[in-house]
Scaffold this active site. Structure first.
Site, PDB file in Angstrom:
ATOM      1  N   GLY A  12       0.832  -1.207   0.000  1.00  0.00           N
ATOM      2  CA  GLY A  12       0.000   0.000   0.000  1.00  0.00           C
ATOM      3  C   GLY A  12       0.865   1.255   0.000  1.00  0.00           C
ATOM      4  O   GLY A  12       2.105   1.176   0.065  1.00  0.00           O
ATOM      5  N   ASP A  13       0.219   2.399  -0.160  1.00  0.00           N
ATOM      6  CA  ASP A  13       0.901   3.704  -0.163  1.00  0.00           C
ATOM      7  C   ASP A  13       1.918   3.839  -1.300  1.00  0.00           C
ATOM      8  O   ASP A  13       2.936   4.512  -1.149  1.00  0.00           O
ATOM      9  CB  ASP A  13       1.602   3.972   1.185  1.00  0.00           C
ATOM     10  CG  ASP A  13       0.665   3.791   2.366  1.00  0.00           C
ATOM     11  OD1 ASP A  13      -0.465   4.286   2.264  1.00  0.00           O
ATOM     12  OD2 ASP A  13       1.049   3.147   3.352  1.00  0.00           O
ATOM     13  N   GLU A  14       1.644   3.201  -2.429  1.00  0.00           N
ATOM     14  CA  GLU A  14       2.597   3.251  -3.552  1.00  0.00           C
ATOM     15  C   GLU A  14       2.443   4.520  -4.382  1.00  0.00           C
ATOM     16  O   GLU A  14       3.239   4.755  -5.304  1.00  0.00           O
ATOM     17  CB  GLU A  14       2.400   2.034  -4.486  1.00  0.00           C
ATOM     18  CG  GLU A  14       2.647   0.683  -3.862  1.00  0.00           C
ATOM     19  CD  GLU A  14       1.373   0.081  -3.260  1.00  0.00           C
ATOM     20  OE1 GLU A  14       0.363   0.823  -3.188  1.00  0.00           O
ATOM     21  OE2 GLU A  14       1.393  -1.084  -2.852  1.00  0.00           O
ATOM     22  N   LYS A  16      -0.764   5.307  -5.723  1.00  0.00           N
ATOM     23  CA  LYS A  16      -1.789   4.960  -6.717  1.00  0.00           C
ATOM     24  C   LYS A  16      -2.678   6.157  -7.043  1.00  0.00           C
ATOM     25  O   LYS A  16      -3.070   6.350  -8.184  1.00  0.00           O
ATOM     26  CB  LYS A  16      -2.688   3.823  -6.185  1.00  0.00           C
ATOM     27  CG  LYS A  16      -1.947   2.513  -5.971  1.00  0.00           C
ATOM     28  CD  LYS A  16      -2.857   1.444  -5.418  1.00  0.00           C
ATOM     29  CE  LYS A  16      -3.269   1.652  -3.970  1.00  0.00           C
ATOM     30  NZ  LYS A  16      -2.174   1.606  -2.990  1.00  0.00           N
ATOM     31  N   GLY A  17      -2.991   6.965  -6.000  1.00  0.00           N
ATOM     32  CA  GLY A  17      -3.897   8.101  -6.178  1.00  0.00           C
ATOM     33  C   GLY A  17      -3.404   9.026  -7.283  1.00  0.00           C
ATOM     34  O   GLY A  17      -4.175   9.453  -8.134  1.00  0.00           O
ATOM     35  N   LYS A  18      -2.102   9.294  -7.299  1.00  0.00           N
ATOM     36  CA  LYS A  18      -1.563  10.202  -8.306  1.00  0.00           C
ATOM     37  C   LYS A  18      -1.704   9.605  -9.713  1.00  0.00           C
ATOM     38  O   LYS A  18      -2.096  10.288 -10.655  1.00  0.00           O
ATOM     39  CB  LYS A  18      -0.088  10.501  -8.016  1.00  0.00           C
ATOM     40  CG  LYS A  18       0.550  11.248  -9.164  1.00  0.00           C
ATOM     41  CD  LYS A  18       1.965  11.646  -8.974  1.00  0.00           C
ATOM     42  CE  LYS A  18       2.544  12.011 -10.342  1.00  0.00           C
ATOM     43  NZ  LYS A  18       3.855  12.599 -10.287  1.00  0.00           N
ATOM     44  N   GLY A  40      -5.864   6.014   2.063  1.00  0.00           N
ATOM     45  CA  GLY A  40      -5.690   7.462   2.022  1.00  0.00           C
ATOM     46  C   GLY A  40      -4.936   7.796   0.749  1.00  0.00           C
ATOM     47  O   GLY A  40      -3.757   7.524   0.647  1.00  0.00           O
ATOM     48  N   HIS A  41      -5.643   8.314  -0.246  1.00  0.00           N
ATOM     49  CA  HIS A  41      -5.002   8.617  -1.524  1.00  0.00           C
ATOM     50  C   HIS A  41      -4.740  10.124  -1.602  1.00  0.00           C
ATOM     51  O   HIS A  41      -5.665  10.926  -1.672  1.00  0.00           O
ATOM     52  CB  HIS A  41      -5.887   8.145  -2.681  1.00  0.00           C
ATOM     53  CG  HIS A  41      -5.962   6.648  -2.769  1.00  0.00           C
ATOM     54  ND1 HIS A  41      -6.897   5.980  -3.505  1.00  0.00           N
ATOM     55  CD2 HIS A  41      -5.196   5.688  -2.200  1.00  0.00           C
ATOM     56  CE1 HIS A  41      -6.699   4.672  -3.390  1.00  0.00           C
ATOM     57  NE2 HIS A  41      -5.672   4.473  -2.590  1.00  0.00           N
ATOM     58  N   ARG A 143     -22.872 -12.930   6.832  1.00  0.00           N
ATOM     59  CA  ARG A 143     -24.216 -12.671   6.311  1.00  0.00           C
ATOM     60  C   ARG A 143     -25.156 -11.989   7.300  1.00  0.00           C
ATOM     61  O   ARG A 143     -26.343 -12.257   7.335  1.00  0.00           O
ATOM     62  CB  ARG A 143     -24.823 -13.977   5.770  1.00  0.00           C
ATOM     63  CG  ARG A 143     -24.040 -14.466   4.566  1.00  0.00           C
ATOM     64  CD  ARG A 143     -24.273 -15.908   4.259  1.00  0.00           C
ATOM     65  NE  ARG A 143     -23.765 -16.750   5.329  1.00  0.00           N
ATOM     66  CZ  ARG A 143     -23.804 -18.079   5.301  1.00  0.00           C
ATOM     67  NH1 ARG A 143     -24.337 -18.693   4.280  1.00  0.00           N
ATOM     68  NH2 ARG A 143     -23.301 -18.776   6.287  1.00  0.00           N
ATOM     69  N   GLN A 224      -4.874  -0.063  -0.793  1.00  0.00           N
ATOM     70  CA  GLN A 224      -3.865  -0.922  -0.146  1.00  0.00           C
ATOM     71  C   GLN A 224      -2.966  -1.557  -1.218  1.00  0.00           C
ATOM     72  O   GLN A 224      -2.746  -0.944  -2.242  1.00  0.00           O
ATOM     73  CB  GLN A 224      -4.508  -1.978   0.750  1.00  0.00           C
ATOM     74  CG  GLN A 224      -5.171  -1.427   2.012  1.00  0.00           C
ATOM     75  CD  GLN A 224      -6.568  -0.925   1.792  1.00  0.00           C
ATOM     76  OE1 GLN A 224      -7.364  -1.564   1.138  1.00  0.00           O
ATOM     77  NE2 GLN A 224      -6.887   0.224   2.336  1.00  0.00           N
ATOM     78  N   THR A 300      -3.794   8.275   6.371  1.00  0.00           N
ATOM     79  CA  THR A 300      -5.030   8.104   7.132  1.00  0.00           C
ATOM     80  C   THR A 300      -4.795   8.258   8.623  1.00  0.00           C
ATOM     81  O   THR A 300      -5.560   8.907   9.325  1.00  0.00           O
ATOM     82  CB  THR A 300      -5.639   6.711   6.833  1.00  0.00           C
ATOM     83  OG1 THR A 300      -5.917   6.653   5.437  1.00  0.00           O
ATOM     84  CG2 THR A 300      -6.918   6.460   7.611  1.00  0.00           C
ATOM     85  N   LEU A 332      10.698   8.147  -7.489  1.00  0.00           N
ATOM     86  CA  LEU A 332      12.109   7.941  -7.862  1.00  0.00           C
ATOM     87  C   LEU A 332      12.975   9.048  -7.255  1.00  0.00           C
ATOM     88  O   LEU A 332      14.099   8.818  -6.818  1.00  0.00           O
ATOM     89  CB  LEU A 332      12.234   7.945  -9.399  1.00  0.00           C
ATOM     90  CG  LEU A 332      13.621   7.699  -9.955  1.00  0.00           C
ATOM     91  CD1 LEU A 332      14.153   6.324  -9.567  1.00  0.00           C
ATOM     92  CD2 LEU A 332      13.646   7.839 -11.481  1.00  0.00           C
ATOM     93  N   GLY A 416       7.866  13.308  -8.617  1.00  0.00           N
ATOM     94  CA  GLY A 416       7.436  14.321  -7.651  1.00  0.00           C
ATOM     95  C   GLY A 416       5.947  14.144  -7.420  1.00  0.00           C
ATOM     96  O   GLY A 416       5.281  13.434  -8.171  1.00  0.00           O
TER      97      GLY A 416
HETATM   98  P1  IMP Z   1      -7.063  -2.420   8.332  1.00  0.00           P
HETATM   99  O1  IMP Z   1      -7.220  -2.427   6.855  1.00  0.00           O
HETATM  100  O2  IMP Z   1      -7.391  -1.112   8.974  1.00  0.00           O
HETATM  101  O3  IMP Z   1      -7.763  -3.584   8.985  1.00  0.00           O
HETATM  102  O4  IMP Z   1      -5.492  -2.649   8.668  1.00  0.00           O
HETATM  103  C1  IMP Z   1      -4.834  -3.867   8.356  1.00  0.00           C
HETATM  104  C2  IMP Z   1      -3.394  -3.594   7.925  1.00  0.00           C
HETATM  105  O5  IMP Z   1      -3.395  -2.963   6.648  1.00  0.00           O
HETATM  106  C3  IMP Z   1      -2.622  -2.665   8.863  1.00  0.00           C
HETATM  107  O6  IMP Z   1      -1.262  -3.067   8.884  1.00  0.00           O
HETATM  108  C4  IMP Z   1      -2.737  -1.317   8.182  1.00  0.00           C
HETATM  109  O7  IMP Z   1      -1.689  -0.453   8.529  1.00  0.00           O
HETATM  110  C5  IMP Z   1      -2.682  -1.725   6.731  1.00  0.00           C
HETATM  111  N1  IMP Z   1      -3.378  -0.771   5.852  1.00  0.00           N
HETATM  112  C6  IMP Z   1      -4.704  -0.582   5.741  1.00  0.00           C
HETATM  113  N2  IMP Z   1      -4.964   0.379   4.825  1.00  0.00           N
HETATM  114  C7  IMP Z   1      -3.782   0.780   4.345  1.00  0.00           C
HETATM  115  C8  IMP Z   1      -3.406   1.734   3.346  1.00  0.00           C
HETATM  116  O8  IMP Z   1      -4.218   2.389   2.702  1.00  0.00           O
HETATM  117  N3  IMP Z   1      -2.069   1.854   3.129  1.00  0.00           N
HETATM  118  C9  IMP Z   1      -1.150   1.105   3.794  1.00  0.00           C
HETATM  119  N4  IMP Z   1      -1.456   0.217   4.719  1.00  0.00           N
HETATM  120  C10 IMP Z   1      -2.763   0.042   4.994  1.00  0.00           C
END
Ligand code: IMP
Length: 428
Positions: A12-14, A16-18, A40-41, A143, A224, A300, A332, A416
């Protein structure tokens, strides 16, 4: 017509939003397919910065529709806030944002459960974002969940909330030593937000099927990353959904045969937020330098992200798992100040060299990363560069080498945070 999935290739946090923000201009529909307000994008444009948690990042750059698919878990209060934020920036949301009637609802009790369960895990805590994601998906698969379409029926919604809370209270008290919840207070807490988001709810699967018949282009936006996938990630240190490309289909109703592109997004190094194995982590000055240069704090939760070198073993796994046929390299420029840059090319586990990701988190946390070193481009900068040929030679060597190892191209290289700070290569 392109039907492109954007998938995080790491934890996650790569960024993607940009990339979604840049590509959304070319798509008629942008669709979020999993996760919730845990994502959080961050987007930067026209000297503005905005962090989106639920609304697809395409809302600012595309003129098409933005869809929150059935695979997403939606917190009505968070969504109402976000709609207000976007509208305050002068962007029209009405008639452009649609929420699937089959998406599940996150209610305040999911957040309470997320926190008490995490506390109870003690040293095995996952480090969740506390946004109620796991418990909401538990409600879904067991369910008992409430879906967005149910919100259109207030009496049904109230009865369901009362039923679930009554069922939950005894375990909250006895198992988690937590306070009982009052269903009427929960109903009152979400009432306004539910009213505000009702007009956006519809059958988005049918809408997308009609759009496919008309051959309209789509961008499916993952949250993620692959290594946090509930099936294929570093279980149990994962999120509770499927960020991988398969999840794009189940989470939207777009069939696998319709997909034309699967684009993976990877940073030029690695980060992870929350707990769990991270073989190439640099829990030292190098990690600190990456964190500082890359502003690596959770969008986030604000938590500092763990930082380390690019992990090619994990990246190759993500490429194969998702069937990626395009890649985008982000941040980069964060490597600009480093004398030497390392890439993890294999692991050693119990004395044996391996080139794959062991799926038991315990095994992955024991591996020793094996590195290849590259000379950095210290003294030169990649920041703001928009033409491939203008990159320092050793930056080109670094990127080309990764491509050779993976056998696919970086069609984007981001230099950037702003939209314009992007090199576009090979495809339109
Ligand atoms: P949850 O999704 O809140 O249940 O968290 C599970 C795991 O995923 C935790 O290690 C979080 O830090 C990670 N995680 C959840 N959402 C993100 C994201 O958007 N970016 C990076 N890590 C995430």
């Amino acid at each position: 017509m392109s039907i492109r999935v954007i998938v995080g290739a790491q934890w996650g946090d790569e960024g993607k939003g940009k990339i979604v923000d840049v590509l959304a201009k070319e798509a008629q529909h942008v669709i979020r397919y999993q996760g919730g307000a845990n994502a959080g994008h961050t987007l930067k444009f026209d000297d503005k910065e905005v962090v989106l948690h639920l609304i697809p990042s395409g809302i600012f750059s595309s003129s098409g529709t933005c869809i929150i698919g059935n695979g997403v878990v939606v917190d009505p209060i968070a969504l109402q806030e976000e709609i207000k934020t976007v509208e305050a920036m002068g962007v029209e949301v009405k008639d452009r944002l649609f929420i699937s009637d089959a998406a599940h609802v996150i209610l305040p009790y999911h957040k309470v459960l997320d926190k008490v369960k995490e506390t109870q895990r003690g040293k095995y805590a996952i480090g969740t974002t506390g946004r109620g994601i796991g418990p909401a998906y538990v409600s879904k698969v067991s369910r008992v969940g409430l879906r967005m379409g149910d919100l259109l029926y207030p009496e049904f919604t109230k009865a369901k909330i009362r039923e679930v809370v009554d069922e939950m209270n005894p375990s909250l008290e006895t198992l988690y030593q937590s306070e009982r919840l009052d269903p009427e207070a929960i109903i009152a807490q979400v009432e306004d937000a539910v009213e505000a988001i009702k007009p956006y709810i519809r059958n988005t699967t049918h809408f997308l099927h009609k759009a496919l018949r008309r051959q309209e282009s789509m961008l499916l936006e993952g949250a993620q990353g692959s290594m946090l996938d509930v099936d294929h990630g570093t279980y149990p240190f994962v999120t509770s959904s499927s960020p991988t490309s398969g999840g794009a289909c189940t989470g939207s109703g777009v069939p696998p045969t319709a997909l034309t592109h699967v684009m993976g997004i990877t940073k030029a190094y690695c980060t992870r937020v929350g707990n769990g194995p991270f073989p190439s982590e640099e829990d030292n000055e190098t990690g600190e330098a990456l964190r500082k240069a890359g502003h690596e704090f959770g969008a986030t939760t604000g938590r500092p992200r763990r930082c380390g070198w690019l992990d090619l073993v994990a990246l190759r796994y993500a490429v194969e798992l998702n069937g990626m046929n395009e890649l985008a390299l982000t941040k980069l420029d964060v490597l600009d100040g480093f004398e030497t840059i390392k890439v993890c090319t294999a692991y050693r586990l119990d004395g044996k060299e391996i080139d794959f990701v062991p799926l038991r988190a315990d095994d992955l946390s024991r591996v020793e990363p094996l590195y290849q070193e590259f000379t950095g481009w210290k003294g030169q900068t990649t920041r703001n560069v928009t033409q491939w040929d203008e990159l320092p030679e050793s930056a080109q060597t670094y990127v080309n080498w990764i491509e050779e190892q993976l056998g696919i191209w970086f069609t984007f290289v981001s230099t950037g945070p702003k939209r314009e700070e992007t090199i576009r290569r090979f495809s339109k």
